[in-house]
Design an enzyme around this catalytic site. Sequence first.
Site, PDB file in Angstrom:
ATOM      1  CG  ASP A 194     -28.586  -8.803  -1.060  1.00 37.02           C
ATOM      2  OD1 ASP A 194     -29.187  -8.556  -2.119  1.00 37.02           O
ATOM      3  OD2 ASP A 194     -28.302  -7.940  -0.224  1.00 37.02           O
ATOM      4  CG  HIS A 226     -29.125  -4.384  -1.610  1.00 34.06           C
ATOM      5  ND1 HIS A 226     -28.224  -5.327  -1.170  1.00 34.06           N
ATOM      6  CD2 HIS A 226     -28.395  -3.269  -1.827  1.00 34.06           C
ATOM      7  CE1 HIS A 226     -27.018  -4.804  -1.128  1.00 34.06           C
ATOM      8  NE2 HIS A 226     -27.086  -3.561  -1.520  1.00 34.06           N
ATOM      9  CB  SER A 263     -24.096  -3.477  -3.065  1.00 33.95           C
ATOM     10  OG  SER A 263     -24.305  -3.432  -1.697  1.00 33.95           O
TER      11      SER A 263
HETATM   12  N1  ARG Z   1     -26.607  -2.751   4.070  1.00 28.64           N
HETATM   13  C1  ARG Z   1     -26.575  -3.058   2.681  1.00 28.64           C
HETATM   14  C2  ARG Z   1     -26.110  -1.820   1.913  1.00 28.64           C
HETATM   15  O1  ARG Z   1     -25.680  -0.877   2.464  1.00 28.64           O
HETATM   16  C3  ARG Z   1     -27.866  -3.597   2.198  1.00 28.64           C
HETATM   17  C4  ARG Z   1     -28.961  -2.606   2.084  1.00 28.64           C
HETATM   18  C5  ARG Z   1     -30.266  -3.122   1.584  1.00 28.64           C
HETATM   19  N2  ARG Z   1     -30.964  -3.974   2.512  1.00 28.64           N
HETATM   20  C6  ARG Z   1     -31.797  -3.549   3.499  1.00 28.64           C
HETATM   21  N3  ARG Z   1     -32.315  -4.423   4.303  1.00 28.64           N
HETATM   22  N4  ARG Z   1     -32.108  -2.296   3.689  1.00 28.64           N
HETATM   23  O2  ARG Z   1     -26.500  -1.414   0.879  1.00 28.64           O
HETATM   24  N1  GLU Z   2     -24.957  -2.797   0.927  1.00 25.28           N
HETATM   25  C1  GLU Z   2     -23.939  -1.871   0.538  1.00 25.28           C
HETATM   26  C2  GLU Z   2     -24.149  -1.362  -0.901  1.00 25.28           C
HETATM   27  O1  GLU Z   2     -25.244  -1.222  -1.353  1.00 25.28           O
HETATM   28  C3  GLU Z   2     -22.620  -2.486   0.739  1.00 25.28           C
HETATM   29  C4  GLU Z   2     -22.381  -2.531   2.156  1.00 25.28           C
HETATM   30  C5  GLU Z   2     -21.390  -1.508   2.564  1.00 25.28           C
HETATM   31  O2  GLU Z   2     -21.725  -0.341   2.744  1.00 25.28           O
HETATM   32  O3  GLU Z   2     -20.246  -1.953   2.718  1.00 25.28           O
HETATM   33  O4  GLU Z   2     -23.242  -0.984  -1.586  1.00 25.28           O
END
Ligand code: ARG
Ligand code: GLU
Length: 713
Positions: free
Chosen positions: A221, A85, A648
């Site tokens: 990921d 991502h 991330s």
């Molecule tokens: N939750 C993760 C973060 O905050 C992954 C985000 C990207 N993935 C998604 N399915 N939207 O960045």
């Molecule tokens: N997916 C998140 C990022 O892009 C990390 C997840 C979180 O917020 O801890 O940094």
Amino acid sequence: MKKVLLIIALCVGMANINFADEGMWIPLLLEKYNIQDMQKKGFKLSAEDIYSINQDCLMDAVVIFGRGCTGEIVSDKGLLLTNHHCGYGAIQKHSTIEHDYLTNGFWAMNMKEELPNPDLSVKFLKRIEDVSAKVLKDIKPEMTEANKSKIIVKNIAALKKQAQKGNNYKVVIKPFFYGNQYYMFLYEEYTDVRLVGAPPSAIGKFGGDTDNWMWPRHTGDFSIFRVYADKNNKPAKYSKDNVPYKPKKFLPISIKGIKKGDFTWVMGYPGSTQEYLISDAIKLIANVRNPHRIKLRDERLAVMNSYASKNDTIRIKYASKNARVSNSWKRWKGEISGLERLQTIKKKQELEQKFQAWAKQNNKTEYSDIIPQLSKIYSEVEDLAIAYDYWRESIRAIEVISFASKFDNIIRMANEKKSDKEIKAEIEYLQAQAKKFYKDYVRNIDEDIFSKLVPMYFENVKSEYQAHVPDLNLKKGISTYAHKLFNKTIFTNEEKCTNLLNNFTVADIETLKQDPVYVFYTYFKDAYTTKVKAQYDALNAQTNKLYRSYLKGLQEMNPDKIYYPDANFTMRVSYGNIEGFSPRDGVEYTYYTTIDGVIEKDNPEIYDYDVPDRLKELHTAKDFGRYQENGTVNTCFIATNHTTGGNSGSPVLDAEGNLIGLNFDRAWHGIQSDMMFDPERSRNVTLDIRYLLFIIDKLAGAGHLVEEMTIIE
Ligand code: ARG
Ligand code: GLU
């Protein structure tokens, strides 16, 4: 005896408070504050092994990736790992219907096939310095905030200038603890970063937005890049003559496997947290702001999804946008329930009462009024905060409006009669922006979103903060209005807009200024800048000053507690151990998942769960190679490391400093950790490095990349 027991009890209690795996620590201060605790918990290295200016250290292998992620170097030829991502934008930009790398994955089989990304860079951290005394030089307590900040700005400028002498470093100086301290960061930025590999989205984004923020998780990921440098190993713009960057340090990778309780730590760039907010601030977020923002994004997502589910071209165009919108939307929901479950408001109130009582007892008059003052500001700020959120989440969320806003600059420049050269440069910038915008723009989606969000703005923003749009009568229905507006503007018309830019003359400024979408946008911008922004910023500046004192006071009240500063996108170290959790009564989550779970979730009917055939074949044949454990491959694991957005792609390391996984998420049940960490439920979610290697080696047949790495078996 009693006394001794009491002291022991106090120490034990203190240890719990201080080191409940909560905390994002400054690498420079590990030696002073954390290393003993880390070693007690199993860490085998020294603080100097992590951060040092005297020797090569692990920090040298960790970079800021792009604008908001972390990455790490894993070979002596500049090979870099980060999340799928995080590489998403780059992967998407190289994707078309014919070469759909999002769907099919991409693998460069040799260096010549690696793809350049003009907008992408990585930054290596060279040095951290505590510059508090230098930044706060000549600051006197009795000065006004405005005067203080003038001096601080001046001191920072001087420090930067000095630090930049004789090098090409980017210098960043940031406040910590709301400005009680300042640290300086020196970065070296490399701008030739090429895409090397990405798994199909069915692996890299497996589970999609359904599984996002969730545990159990089976997402692969990751994506792979390579940093290039000039012949002297220095940063250089993309050129085919550039060579792979030779790092000072790269991370060795352990495939020995993990078990419950293992010490683990994370090094990376957490973006922002608000751990020290008072109870009234939590009330505002949990009861007002998050609910409004969620409601607005519900609408946007519903429109996007209704189009994307019917049309593959649209799905690709809106994939990245959709992920961005839904990500915070889901986090906000989790925050509301987590804050409630932890009784955050009550706990914060108790702390505030304690603080008030302490200030009174000890005659600390400078602290006695802080909580009431903050409280008062929060009561005043609510309507402004709503107005601010609707400006950002309704008006600016309309794509064509946000695109039109990019023309502010050229209009201003024409007004100020800037030189032809400057105008030309700005037009070139706009041409690039337009190209990006139209590549993924679907007018009907935007028009529908406009029709949903504009009325919501007028229903929810207090009238004194609203924009006045003379020709808009909501009673007559918004759709006809929207349709006319979208027909008349040049911004929805790629050909017209591009033509205007390609043949730009100053006379075109009038067309831009009078464009109906541009005019519509300015009504809202003007309302925001004249009625909302100044007041809102002023109140925020006041809270900033009060929190500065509050944190100073808290640290005086608890001299034995070690406080960590809120995340501010500077490098931090978090540590904890591998641990499952119980999301609710009677349910226990294990700390790892396996590829068997990927197959369990398989459902060709559902886009997010459509497992690629090749993966199923490998699973049936149990062709897992050296990446297997007990006849399967571990996919993800969770641990108690305190992380947030920005982390991330961060390396998750073992006690010896070997890479065991890539941080990519947190578990929903403890997601309020940006405001209150919950040792029982706050977990970071990590991609097991063995699944990553298995995908590269067995699924993609790109074993040459694994050979480049150092693997410890
Ligand atoms: N939750 C993760 C973060 O905050 C992954 C985000 C990207 N993935 C998604 N399915 N939207 O960045
Ligand atoms: N997916 C998140 C990022 O892009 C990390 C997840 C979180 O917020 O801890 O940094």
